[in-house]
Design a protein around this motif. Structure first.
Motif, short mmCIF file in Angstrom:
data_model
loop_
_atom_site.label_atom_id
_atom_site.label_comp_id
_atom_site.label_asym_id
_atom_site.label_seq_id
_atom_site.Cartn_x
_atom_site.Cartn_y
_atom_site.Cartn_z
N ARG A 29 89.05 35.25 -6.36
CA ARG A 29 89.69 34.08 -6.97
C ARG A 29 88.64 33.19 -7.64
O ARG A 29 88.89 32.64 -8.71
N ALA A 30 87.48 33.04 -6.99
CA ALA A 30 86.42 32.22 -7.58
C ALA A 30 85.95 32.80 -8.91
O ALA A 30 85.70 32.07 -9.88
N VAL A 31 85.82 34.12 -8.97
CA VAL A 31 85.45 34.77 -10.23
C VAL A 31 86.50 34.49 -11.29
O VAL A 31 86.17 34.15 -12.45
N ASP A 32 87.76 34.63 -10.93
CA ASP A 32 88.84 34.37 -11.89
C ASP A 32 88.80 32.93 -12.38
O ASP A 32 89.00 32.66 -13.57
N GLU A 33 88.53 31.98 -11.47
CA GLU A 33 88.45 30.58 -11.85
C GLU A 33 87.29 30.35 -12.82
O GLU A 33 87.43 29.61 -13.81
N ALA A 34 86.14 30.97 -12.54
CA ALA A 34 84.99 30.82 -13.44
C ALA A 34 85.34 31.32 -14.84
O ALA A 34 84.98 30.69 -15.84
N ALA A 35 86.03 32.46 -14.90
CA ALA A 35 86.39 33.02 -16.20
C ALA A 35 87.31 32.07 -16.97
O ALA A 35 87.13 31.87 -18.18
N VAL A 36 88.27 31.48 -16.29
CA VAL A 36 89.18 30.54 -16.95
C VAL A 36 88.42 29.32 -17.46
O VAL A 36 88.69 28.81 -18.56
N LEU A 37 87.45 28.86 -16.70
CA LEU A 37 86.68 27.67 -17.07
C LEU A 37 85.67 27.95 -18.19
O LEU A 37 85.11 27.02 -18.76
N GLY A 38 85.44 29.22 -18.47
CA GLY A 38 84.55 29.58 -19.56
C GLY A 38 83.09 29.65 -19.18
O GLY A 38 82.23 29.72 -20.06
N THR A 39 82.78 29.66 -17.87
CA THR A 39 81.39 29.82 -17.47
C THR A 39 81.12 31.28 -17.12
O THR A 39 82.01 31.99 -16.64
N ASP A 40 79.89 31.71 -17.36
CA ASP A 40 79.54 33.09 -17.05
C ASP A 40 78.82 33.23 -15.72
O ASP A 40 78.34 34.31 -15.38
N THR A 41 78.76 32.14 -14.92
CA THR A 41 77.97 32.18 -13.69
C THR A 41 78.72 31.57 -12.51
O THR A 41 79.13 30.41 -12.57
N LEU A 42 78.87 32.36 -11.46
CA LEU A 42 79.41 31.89 -10.18
C LEU A 42 78.26 31.87 -9.17
O LEU A 42 77.64 32.90 -8.91
N VAL A 43 77.98 30.70 -8.62
CA VAL A 43 76.92 30.56 -7.63
C VAL A 43 77.45 30.98 -6.26
O VAL A 43 78.55 30.61 -5.86
N LEU A 44 76.63 31.76 -5.55
CA LEU A 44 77.00 32.25 -4.22
C LEU A 44 76.12 31.63 -3.14
O LEU A 44 74.89 31.74 -3.20
N VAL A 45 76.74 30.99 -2.16
CA VAL A 45 76.08 30.60 -0.92
C VAL A 45 76.51 31.62 0.12
O VAL A 45 77.68 31.69 0.48
N SER A 46 75.58 32.42 0.60
CA SER A 46 75.93 33.70 1.20
C SER A 46 76.65 33.61 2.53
O SER A 46 77.40 34.51 2.89
N GLY A 47 76.42 32.54 3.30
CA GLY A 47 77.04 32.42 4.61
C GLY A 47 76.03 32.54 5.73
O GLY A 47 74.97 33.15 5.57
N GLY A 48 76.35 31.93 6.88
CA GLY A 48 75.45 31.95 8.02
C GLY A 48 75.76 33.08 8.98
O GLY A 48 76.51 34.01 8.67
N LEU A 49 75.18 32.99 10.15
CA LEU A 49 75.41 34.00 11.16
C LEU A 49 76.83 33.86 11.73
O LEU A 49 77.26 32.75 12.04
N PRO A 50 77.53 34.97 11.91
CA PRO A 50 78.83 34.88 12.58
C PRO A 50 78.66 34.37 14.01
O PRO A 50 77.59 34.53 14.62
#
Length: 266
Positions: free
Chosen positions: A75-96
């Protein structure tokens, strides 16, 4: 996020008054305002969306949690495409919860990227892995250095996966300039972000990013470093700071623009 107290229409209006032509957006306010509505708002204001933040949080072990995370990132990728940006920043996540396996968590990120990177490419979006300061490794991001981010990114084509260079998170690392050169050589610096480091950090540490020029980071040096590596795209300022958020947003935006010129450009 630097002026999250401003509504998106007020942000667009303030950017116009200051001559700011680029804006990095966060998903929460975009979703609240509406993705299509935000795209029209920034387009009508003559603004270019540099990045969308954030995707990620890809370290879950439970299959159902992993599936939900992958769906959210699509969904985040789709939102980025609609907004016209070519870059989605990823914060990878912590330890489960209950895990102490940093290596395993990073490998699960790589597995998730294997699914997400082709999906993003089809929509004209790149994924930019952001290394966060090691103090966030347990709960927010097991990727703590640019070297670790590049170890993940280099498993994929550079037009699919690269890195975010953020001064707040890498300024302490004396190997970071070498890693910036490494990233630049393969075209993997997808965005460059600025914030200063001030102490003492607030409780919880998340909202402690300093206004440009208030702290310990040689911002001009890092700008020169990424430019030497071939980076020519817009530079973002991303400040999580409760004191700044408590002030008038237009005033903070104008101050940030002045500080950018004073401590980064001149």
């Amino acid at each position: 996020m630097t002026v999250k107290q401003l509504s998106l229409p007020d942000l667009a209006d303030a950017c116009g008054e200051l001559g700011v032509r680029n804006v990095g957006l966060w998903r929460e306010p975009v979703q609240s305002y509406g993705v299509e509505a935000t795209a029209k708002l920034v387009r009508d204001a003559g603004l270019t969306v540099t990045t969308l933040c954030r995707g990620g949080f890809l370290t879950a072990i439970d299959p159902a949690e992993r599936a939900r995370a992958l769906d959210d990132n699509r969904r985040a990728v789709d939102e980025a495409a609609v907004l016209g940006t070519d870059t989605l920043v990823l914060v990878s996540g912590g330890l489960p919860t209950g895990s102490k396996d940093l290596h395993g968590a990073r490998e699960r990120i790589a597995e998730a990227l294997g699914e997400l990177a082709p999906y993003a490419e089809e929509r004209g979006v790149r994924l930019a892995i952001e290394a966060l300061h090691p103090m966030y490794a347990s709960d927010r991001c097991v990727v703590s250095t640019l070297a670790q981010a590049l170890h993940l990114a280099e498993r994929f084509p550079s037009h699919q996966v690269g890195v975010t260079v953020d001064t707040y998170h890498i300024w302490w690392d004396d190997t970071a300039p070498e890693q910036i050169a490494r990233a630049g050589a393969s075209g993997r610096i997808h965005t460059f972000q600025l914030a200063d480091w001030t102490t003492p950090l607030p409780e919880g540490v998340l909202d402690g990013r300093g206004q440009l020029g208030d702290g310990s980071i040689d911002l001009r040096r890092w700008k020169a470093c990424v430019e030497a590596a071939g980076y020519t795209a817009p530079i973002e300022v991303e400040l999580f700071n409760d004191k700044l958020w408590a002030r008038d947003g237009r005033e903070v935006l104008a101050e940030t623009a002045r500080r950018f010129m004073e401590h980064v450009i001149r």
